[in-house]
Design a protein around this motif. Structure first.
Motif, PDB file in Angstrom:
ATOM      1  N   UNK A 294       0.825  -1.208   0.000  1.00  0.00           N
ATOM      2  CA  UNK A 294       0.000   0.000   0.000  1.00  0.00           C
ATOM      3  C   UNK A 294       0.859   1.257   0.000  1.00  0.00           C
ATOM      4  N   UNK A 295       2.001   1.221   0.673  1.00  0.00           N
ATOM      5  CA  UNK A 295       2.895   2.380   0.693  1.00  0.00           C
ATOM      6  C   UNK A 295       3.448   2.664  -0.693  1.00  0.00           C
ATOM      7  N   UNK A 296       3.711   1.613  -1.450  1.00  0.00           N
ATOM      8  CA  UNK A 296       4.235   1.803  -2.816  1.00  0.00           C
ATOM      9  C   UNK A 296       3.152   2.360  -3.729  1.00  0.00           C
ATOM     10  N   UNK A 297       1.919   1.888  -3.550  1.00  0.00           N
ATOM     11  CA  UNK A 297       0.815   2.403  -4.356  1.00  0.00           C
ATOM     12  C   UNK A 297       0.630   3.895  -4.091  1.00  0.00           C
ATOM     13  N   UNK A 298       0.751   4.291  -2.838  1.00  0.00           N
ATOM     14  CA  UNK A 298       0.519   5.685  -2.474  1.00  0.00           C
ATOM     15  C   UNK A 298       1.654   6.593  -2.907  1.00  0.00           C
ATOM     16  N   UNK A 299       2.899   6.160  -2.719  1.00  0.00           N
ATOM     17  CA  UNK A 299       4.041   7.067  -2.881  1.00  0.00           C
ATOM     18  C   UNK A 299       5.105   6.569  -3.851  1.00  0.00           C
ATOM     19  N   UNK A 300       4.940   5.382  -4.408  1.00  0.00           N
ATOM     20  CA  UNK A 300       5.931   4.883  -5.344  1.00  0.00           C
ATOM     21  C   UNK A 300       7.175   4.374  -4.642  1.00  0.00           C
TER      22      UNK A 300
ATOM     23  N   UNK B 208     -10.430   0.879  14.784  1.00  0.00           N
ATOM     24  CA  UNK B 208     -11.357  -0.264  14.738  1.00  0.00           C
ATOM     25  C   UNK B 208     -11.094  -1.220  13.577  1.00  0.00           C
ATOM     26  N   UNK B 209     -10.401  -0.754  12.540  1.00  0.00           N
ATOM     27  CA  UNK B 209     -10.122  -1.628  11.401  1.00  0.00           C
ATOM     28  C   UNK B 209      -9.191  -2.768  11.770  1.00  0.00           C
ATOM     29  N   UNK B 210      -8.389  -2.596  12.822  1.00  0.00           N
ATOM     30  CA  UNK B 210      -7.461  -3.665  13.203  1.00  0.00           C
ATOM     31  C   UNK B 210      -7.946  -4.420  14.441  1.00  0.00           C
ATOM     32  N   UNK B 211      -9.230  -4.310  14.745  1.00  0.00           N
ATOM     33  CA  UNK B 211      -9.796  -4.978  15.913  1.00  0.00           C
ATOM     34  C   UNK B 211     -10.819  -6.031  15.465  1.00  0.00           C
ATOM     35  N   UNK B 212     -10.398  -7.298  15.395  1.00  0.00           N
ATOM     36  CA  UNK B 212     -11.307  -8.362  14.932  1.00  0.00           C
ATOM     37  C   UNK B 212     -12.255  -8.800  16.037  1.00  0.00           C
ATOM     38  N   UNK B 213     -13.108  -9.758  15.709  1.00  0.00           N
ATOM     39  CA  UNK B 213     -14.135 -10.202  16.658  1.00  0.00           C
ATOM     40  C   UNK B 213     -13.574 -11.084  17.760  1.00  0.00           C
ATOM     41  N   UNK B 214     -12.552 -11.899  17.451  1.00  0.00           N
ATOM     42  CA  UNK B 214     -12.178 -12.936  18.421  1.00  0.00           C
ATOM     43  C   UNK B 214     -10.786 -12.734  19.014  1.00  0.00           C
ATOM     44  N   UNK B 215     -10.125 -11.620  18.721  1.00  0.00           N
ATOM     45  CA  UNK B 215      -8.796 -11.370  19.281  1.00  0.00           C
ATOM     46  C   UNK B 215      -8.631  -9.868  19.490  1.00  0.00           C
ATOM     47  N   UNK B 216      -7.512  -9.499  20.089  1.00  0.00           N
ATOM     48  CA  UNK B 216      -7.274  -8.073  20.355  1.00  0.00           C
ATOM     49  C   UNK B 216      -6.986  -7.293  19.073  1.00  0.00           C
ATOM     50  N   UNK B 217      -6.167  -7.869  18.194  1.00  0.00           N
ATOM     51  CA  UNK B 217      -5.801  -7.174  16.956  1.00  0.00           C
ATOM     52  C   UNK B 217      -5.787  -8.156  15.792  1.00  0.00           C
ATOM     53  N   UNK B 218      -5.895  -7.580  14.606  1.00  0.00           N
ATOM     54  CA  UNK B 218      -5.949  -8.324  13.343  1.00  0.00           C
ATOM     55  C   UNK B 218      -4.686  -7.994  12.558  1.00  0.00           C
ATOM     56  N   UNK B 219      -3.986  -9.014  12.074  1.00  0.00           N
ATOM     57  CA  UNK B 219      -2.744  -8.722  11.356  1.00  0.00           C
ATOM     58  C   UNK B 219      -2.988  -8.315   9.905  1.00  0.00           C
ATOM     59  N   UNK B 220      -4.177  -8.462   9.377  1.00  0.00           N
ATOM     60  CA  UNK B 220      -4.432  -8.132   7.968  1.00  0.00           C
ATOM     61  C   UNK B 220      -5.901  -7.797   7.778  1.00  0.00           C
ATOM     62  N   UNK B 221      -6.314  -6.598   8.197  1.00  0.00           N
ATOM     63  CA  UNK B 221      -7.733  -6.245   8.067  1.00  0.00           C
ATOM     64  C   UNK B 221      -8.177  -6.241   6.620  1.00  0.00           C
ATOM     65  N   UNK B 222      -9.400  -6.661   6.371  1.00  0.00           N
ATOM     66  CA  UNK B 222      -9.929  -6.710   5.014  1.00  0.00           C
ATOM     67  C   UNK B 222     -10.359  -5.339   4.528  1.00  0.00           C
ATOM     68  N   UNK B 223     -10.776  -5.293   3.272  1.00  0.00           N
ATOM     69  CA  UNK B 223     -11.281  -4.051   2.698  1.00  0.00           C
ATOM     70  C   UNK B 223     -10.342  -3.389   1.731  1.00  0.00           C
ATOM     71  N   UNK B 224      -9.043  -3.667   1.869  1.00  0.00           N
ATOM     72  CA  UNK B 224      -8.080  -3.153   0.894  1.00  0.00           C
ATOM     73  C   UNK B 224      -7.795  -1.669   0.992  1.00  0.00           C
ATOM     74  N   UNK B 225      -8.188  -1.002   2.064  1.00  0.00           N
ATOM     75  CA  UNK B 225      -7.959   0.433   2.182  1.00  0.00           C
ATOM     76  C   UNK B 225      -7.006   0.738   3.334  1.00  0.00           C
ATOM     77  N   UNK B 226      -6.225   1.822   3.158  1.00  0.00           N
ATOM     78  CA  UNK B 226      -5.349   2.351   4.212  1.00  0.00           C
ATOM     79  C   UNK B 226      -4.393   1.291   4.744  1.00  0.00           C
ATOM     80  N   UNK B 227      -3.861   0.460   3.852  1.00  0.00           N
ATOM     81  CA  UNK B 227      -3.038  -0.666   4.292  1.00  0.00           C
ATOM     82  C   UNK B 227      -1.781  -0.265   5.035  1.00  0.00           C
ATOM     83  N   UNK B 228      -1.120   0.813   4.597  1.00  0.00           N
ATOM     84  CA  UNK B 228       0.098   1.234   5.294  1.00  0.00           C
ATOM     85  C   UNK B 228      -0.241   1.849   6.650  1.00  0.00           C
ATOM     86  N   UNK B 229      -1.350   2.586   6.718  1.00  0.00           N
ATOM     87  CA  UNK B 229      -1.746   3.217   7.978  1.00  0.00           C
ATOM     88  C   UNK B 229      -2.155   2.164   9.005  1.00  0.00           C
TER      89      UNK B 229
END
Length: 457
Positions: A338-344, A383-404
């Protein structure tokens, strides 16, 4: 072999720097220049013959102001294009940064010749007056180390070899080093590093290097994924082609440490370097999509993509770093597409909550032609990195703001440090450019080196 400046200006040939369509110095003018079609465009070279058919000097085109904004290290083209021998700058045009000119010349001497002979001798430069020769050579030395480590293929740069490179550097600069590897990662509470690397052909490990015993504390954490297949979420072949560079964060950190040591900066700080070194491989004991892993910090992590492994190994290392409450904690990682897509490929984003630190780093990046661009730790995305069954998600879905979201993930494990900076680097030059041949490249190291006096005080 690392480049050096030419020692004797008396025997060096003069090189005149000419702006596009600018006047040619009187001592270099003549029908030969006109006949050659020399116009001063960026990188253009006109060799000047003497009466006996030898060389009496050369002209080098600096381009115009518009061209200068489109590239950096234009003088590196002179190092690559001039005949071998010693050269001196006959003049220093107004606006020329002698440090960038000299460093670009040094960086142009790099070639990766471990498996194939290099390009032979290149032109050497007499150091322009007023530059700090030792500092520039230290910077080039660190950058060459970074490039060599990234360019070496994974069969010769796995976790074992990366550890040895760190040990070699520690011996060179007088640092202490300790390594925790294999099952000891479990007993020493580095479960995420072990989980990611346990399927690799070589044991996963955490490399821990320290130097300096007084002054502010700086911890550098570098992602050392020596090859990334993507794990069970296997990458396509085209995406796997340059994954030897996925330890580019570790390589950049080691190059930066060499710069810090050779410039004497390590005498004024307490420096710690943490490198989780692993292979993300496929085997029967590989971690799986859907697994929930417990980190050193105690936070549970739901694995939604095994190809988002870098943030996992960094999480344990950042937790360890934060436990000592350093003044400044910095991570370098080849982390997201995602960082490469945003800034090359040329501009790594960096994340920092402290405005003064961020301003100093971005200003230094521009000053030393090592560009960075600040991106936000955007709290509403937590909230994008907060899944239902754990504290954090290593790869949130949706394809947006991946570097953030990756940066937000890491920040949770860096809590406790005085200030935290994360750099999402590429570590690779996809096409040759002045001073930067195709292949591995350091990013953000020179910027931090320049910013540290202000940032650490």
């Amino acid at each position: 072999m690392l480049p050096e400046f030419a020692a004797n200006a008396d025997d060096a040939l003069p090189l005149w720097l000419v702006a596009r369509n600018g006047p040619v110095p009187e001592e270099a003018a003549g029908d030969w220049v006109k006949a050659s079609g020399f116009s001063g465009k960026a990188g253009q070279i006109c060799l000047l013959p003497d009466a006996k058919g030898g060389l009496r000097g050369a002209l080098f085109g600096m381009g115009d102001s518009a061209q200068s904004k489109r590239g950096r290290f234009v003088m590196a083209r002179a190092a690559s294009g001039l005949p071998a021998g010693d050269w001196r700058l006959a003049d220093l045009p107004e606006g020329l940064d002698p440090d960038e000119a000299a460093l670009g010349w040094l960086l142009a001497h790099y070639s990766f010749d471990r498996y194939k002979a290099g390009g032979g001798a290149k032109a050497r430069l007499v150091a322009p007056k007023g530059i700090d020769i030792d500092r520039l050579q230290a910077i080039a030395s660190g950058e060459f180390l970074t490039r060599d480590l990234i360019n070496t293929p994974a069969n010769d740069m796995g976790p074992d070899a990366l550890e040895q490179a760190a040990r070699d550097l520690a011996a060179e600069i007088g640092a202490d080093i300790a390594v925790t590897k294999g099952d000891a990662l479990i007993s020493e509470n580095f479960p995420l590093i072990h989980a990611v690397g346990r399927a690799g052909a070589q044991q996963p490990r955490l490399i821990d290097m320290t130097i300096g015993d007084s002054g502010p504390t700086l911890v550098l954490v570098g992602k050392g994924v020596c090859f990334d297949t993507g794990g069970l979420n296997l990458k396509p072949g085209a995406s796997m082609g340059i994954m030897k560079k996925d330890m580019g964060g570790a390589a950049t950190v080691l190059g930066l440490v060499k710069m810090l040591a050779l410039t004497g900066a390590t005498d004024r700080m307490r420096l710690r370097v943490l490198i989780p070194a692993v292979e993300n491989a496929v085997a029967g004991n590989a971690f799986r999509p859907g697994d929930v892993l417990t980190s050193r910090k105690g936070l549970t992590v739901e694995i939604n993509n095994t190809d988002a492994e870098g943030r996992l190994v960094l999480a344990d290392a950042l937790t360890l770093a934060a436990e000592s409450a350093p003044d400044l904690l910095i991570s370098y990682a080849t982390l997201t597409g995602a960082a490469r897509v945003a800034l090359g490929p040329d501009i790594p984003p960096f994340y920092c909550d402290d405005d003064a630190t961020a301003t100093a780093l971005q200003s230094a990046a521009m000053d030393v032609a090592d560009p960075l661009w600040r991106m936000p730790f955007w709290d509403p995305y937590e909230p994008m990195i907060e899944p239902d069954i754990a504290d954090v998600d290593n790869a949130p879905g949706g394809g947006m703001a991946g570097s953030i979201t990756a940066a937000l993930f890491l920040r949770r494990f860096a809590q406790g440090a005085g200030r935290y900076v994360h750099l999402d680097i590429y570590g690779w030059q996809p096409k040759p450019a002045p001073g930067r041949p195709k292949g591995g490249v350091g990013q953000g190291a020179r910027a931090l080196l320049a910013a540290l006096p202000e940032v650490l005080g």
